[in-house]
Motif scaffolding. Structure first.
Motif, mmCIF file in Angstrom:
data_model
loop_
_atom_site.group_PDB
_atom_site.id
_atom_site.type_symbol
_atom_site.label_atom_id
_atom_site.label_comp_id
_atom_site.label_asym_id
_atom_site.label_seq_id
_atom_site.Cartn_x
_atom_site.Cartn_y
_atom_site.Cartn_z
ATOM 1 N N ARG A 45 19.510 -40.995 -7.406
ATOM 2 C CA ARG A 45 18.446 -40.071 -7.801
ATOM 3 C C ARG A 45 18.965 -38.670 -7.557
ATOM 4 N NH1 ARG A 45 13.152 -39.922 -9.104
ATOM 5 N NH2 ARG A 45 12.031 -38.041 -8.573
ATOM 6 N N GLU A 47 17.909 -34.613 -8.032
ATOM 7 C CA GLU A 47 16.752 -33.746 -8.256
ATOM 8 C C GLU A 47 17.167 -32.282 -8.236
ATOM 9 O OE1 GLU A 47 13.089 -35.914 -6.087
ATOM 10 O OE2 GLU A 47 14.710 -35.252 -4.752
ATOM 11 N N SER A 61 14.505 -34.341 -12.681
ATOM 12 C CA SER A 61 15.195 -35.363 -11.892
ATOM 13 C C SER A 61 15.934 -36.313 -12.821
ATOM 14 C CB SER A 61 14.200 -36.137 -11.012
ATOM 15 O OG SER A 61 13.289 -36.851 -11.814
ATOM 16 N N THR A 63 17.526 -40.436 -12.879
ATOM 17 C CA THR A 63 17.871 -41.752 -12.360
ATOM 18 C C THR A 63 18.570 -42.504 -13.489
ATOM 19 O OG1 THR A 63 15.785 -42.786 -13.000
ATOM 20 C CG2 THR A 63 15.903 -41.876 -10.756
#
Length: 72
Positions: A45, A47, A61, A63
Motif C-alpha cells: 500500500r 499513500e 493511494s 494497492t
C-alpha cells in the motif's frame, strides 16, 4: 504544506516507510516512482498524504489489487 509518502507491506497497521517533501511535484514524482518500484508486490500500500491545517488528508493511494485510487 508538507506531503508524505507512506509505503507499507502488510495490513494498514503494519510499520510504514515514510518520506516527507514540501513540494507537491516532488512528492508526486516519488509516489509514482514507488509504484514503479514496489507496486507489483503482494500486500503493498502506497499513500500520498497532504498534511494541512485540518490534519492529514490522503490525496491518493495505490494497492496492487485496486490500482490507484483518488482520496482513499
Amino acid at each position: 504544506m508538507p506531503f508524505h509518502i507512506r509505503l507499507r507491506f502488510g495490513p494498514p497497521s503494519s510499520t510504514a516507510v515514510t518520506g516527507t517533501w514540501h513540494s507537491e511535484a516532488t512528492a508526486e514524482r516519488k509516489f509514482r516512482g514507488f509504484i514503479g518500484r514496489y507496486g507489483s508486490q503482494a500486500d503493498v500500500r502506497i499513500e500520498l498524504v497532504e498534511d494541512g491545517p485540518q490534519g492529514e488528508h490522503t490525496v491518493r493511494s495505490w494497492t496492487r489489487e485496486r490500482g490507484e485510487v483518488e482520496g482513499a
